[in-house]
Design an enzyme around this catalytic site. Structure first.
Site, PDB file in Angstrom:
ATOM      1  N   ASP A 189       5.675  -4.971   5.539  1.00  0.00           N
ATOM      2  CA  ASP A 189       6.143  -6.335   5.803  1.00  0.00           C
ATOM      3  C   ASP A 189       6.017  -7.252   4.585  1.00  0.00           C
ATOM      4  O   ASP A 189       6.884  -8.090   4.338  1.00  0.00           O
ATOM      5  CB  ASP A 189       5.438  -6.936   7.028  1.00  0.00           C
ATOM      6  N   GLY A 207       0.851  -1.201   0.000  1.00  0.00           N
ATOM      7  CA  GLY A 207       0.000   0.000   0.000  1.00  0.00           C
ATOM      8  C   GLY A 207       0.878   1.239   0.000  1.00  0.00           C
ATOM      9  O   GLY A 207       1.910   1.276   0.664  1.00  0.00           O
ATOM     10  N   THR A 212       4.758   2.335   5.650  1.00  0.00           N
ATOM     11  CA  THR A 212       3.370   1.865   5.711  1.00  0.00           C
ATOM     12  C   THR A 212       2.618   2.678   6.759  1.00  0.00           C
ATOM     13  O   THR A 212       3.181   2.963   7.823  1.00  0.00           O
ATOM     14  CB  THR A 212       3.277   0.364   6.075  1.00  0.00           C
ATOM     15  N   ARG A 261      -4.940  -2.425   9.055  1.00  0.00           N
ATOM     16  CA  ARG A 261      -4.989  -3.875   8.819  1.00  0.00           C
ATOM     17  C   ARG A 261      -5.231  -4.606  10.141  1.00  0.00           C
ATOM     18  O   ARG A 261      -6.179  -4.254  10.834  1.00  0.00           O
ATOM     19  CB  ARG A 261      -3.710  -4.347   8.135  1.00  0.00           C
ATOM     20  N   ASP A 276       0.439   1.621   8.576  1.00  0.00           N
ATOM     21  CA  ASP A 276       0.061   0.748   9.694  1.00  0.00           C
ATOM     22  C   ASP A 276       1.072   0.791  10.851  1.00  0.00           C
ATOM     23  O   ASP A 276       0.732   0.439  11.971  1.00  0.00           O
ATOM     24  CB  ASP A 276      -0.082  -0.710   9.217  1.00  0.00           C
ATOM     25  N   ASP A 313       3.489  -1.173  11.500  1.00  0.00           N
ATOM     26  CA  ASP A 313       3.520  -2.523  12.089  1.00  0.00           C
ATOM     27  C   ASP A 313       4.815  -3.261  11.766  1.00  0.00           C
ATOM     28  O   ASP A 313       4.814  -4.461  11.531  1.00  0.00           O
ATOM     29  CB  ASP A 313       2.301  -3.333  11.600  1.00  0.00           C
ATOM     30  N   ARG A 342      -0.380  -4.572  -5.614  1.00  0.00           N
ATOM     31  CA  ARG A 342      -0.333  -5.811  -4.848  1.00  0.00           C
ATOM     32  C   ARG A 342       0.037  -6.916  -5.858  1.00  0.00           C
ATOM     33  O   ARG A 342      -0.550  -6.975  -6.942  1.00  0.00           O
ATOM     34  CB  ARG A 342      -1.699  -6.124  -4.227  1.00  0.00           C
TER      35      ARG A 342
END
Ligand code: F6P
Length: 319
Positions: free
Chosen positions: A103, A11, A126, A172, A128, A130, A72
């Site tokens: 990731d 993303g 990202t 996510r 996120d 994460d 993607r």
């Protein structure tokens, strides 16, 4: 090294462009050519690339998204999706590669290392946040600020009408973005994937809030915890009050990168290119306690819930 590649994967995140700019300009200072792979991993399979020069990355500091584009490409995990990548890599004759992404992109980067023996270095980008090897990933700060701005606006209308709003935030399966949006907007409630919740108790607390004179209730829902539509329906069932929902969605991924993300991306982009050219690879660069640190790509695919639980406790202490 004479020639390196760079791609943006997964993303998009605000700040990918400043990171790319730093990679290209640093490499050129060392007289190393940079090939930009367009459309992420899919572009590597389709062999869509362009030569990037210092002037081709001028004027992109403030641009959201990624000028290289991203797709993607789950096929990269299969032999059919890998074969065309092998063909492109053979043709391009790269000495190394910079992968800017999350990731999923780092899993692809490990594959390049292991199966194609190509030296790769990663830059975490990202919304996120994460990725374990960095306190903060590129794009998180911009997304956080966009979401804060949106929730502040929703609060104005919520107060005017005395309504409850359920607001879904991206991230996510990870709840950090939602937890920090909730803290920074003074939300009444937050639902996170890492923390079990009970909607009866939540509805009860909201009623108590109105009884104490509150004029609204803002419930932030991490997309990994529940769908906003489900929470809205369940709250309506329990309370006789107006409930509305807002799904912030991809608005959180767009827009010009914040000052913080521009600096972070420039620092990580520059540093990682220097390291790659010195022969360091199979790692990603990250910001840890305000210092740039490297960690193995392999360690950067699963995050712990620690930071989210810390923010969940802070949230609880401040409502
Ligand atoms: O990983 C970034 C992210 O925006 C997540 O927060 C979200 O779940 C996902 O990507 C959405 O993916 P897509 O843009 O492919 O719908």
């Amino acid at each position: 090294m004479k020639r390196i590649g760079v791609l943006t994967g997964g993303g998009d995140a605000a700040g990918m462009n400043p990171a790319l700019r730093a990679v290209v300009r640093t490499a050129y200072q060392h007289k190393v050519e940079v090939i930009g792979i367009q459309k992420g991993w899919r572009g590597l399979a389709e062999d869509t690339h362009e030569l990037l020069t210092p002037s081709s990355v001028s004027g992109i500091m403030a641009r959201g998204g990624t000028i290289l584009r991203t797709f993607r490409y789950p096929e990269f995990a299969t032999p059919e999706g890998t074969a065309p990548v092998a063909r492109t890599l053979k043709k391009l004759k790269l000495d190394g590669m910079v992968v800017i992404g999350g990731d999923g992109s780092f899993r692809g980067a490990q594959k390049l290392e292991k199966e194609f023996k190509l030296p790769v270095i990663g830059i975490p980008a990202t919304i996120d946040n994460d990725i374990p090897g960095t306190d903060i990933s590129i794009g998180f700060d911009t997304a956080l600020n966009i979401a804060i701005d949106a929730v502040d606006k929703v609060r104005d209308t919520a107060t005017s009408h005395g309504r409850i709003f359920v607001i879904e935030v991206m991230g996510r399966n990870y709840g950090l973005l939602a937890a920090q949006v909730a803290i920074a907007t003074g939300a009444e409630e937050v639902l996170l994937p890492e923390v079990p919740f009970n909607l009866d108790n939540l509805a009860h607390r909201i009623t108590q809030g109105y009884d104490r004179g509150k004029q609204h209730a803002i419930i932030i829902v991490a997309e990994g915890a529940a769908k906003a539509s489900y929470v809205t329906f369940e709250i309506k069932e329990r309370l006789q009050r107006g409930v509305r929902m807002v799904v912030l969605g991809h608005i959180q991924r767009g827009g010009s990168p914040s000052g913080y993300d521009r600096i972070l991306a420039s620092r990580l982009g520059h540093h990682c290119t220097e390291l790659l050219l010195q022969g360091k690879h199979d790692v990603m660069v990250g910001l840890v306690a305000n210092k740039i640190k490297t960690s193995s790509l392999e360690k950067n695919t699963r995050i712990s819930a620690k930071a989210v639980l810390r923010d969940a406790r802070l949230m609880e202490a401040l409502v």
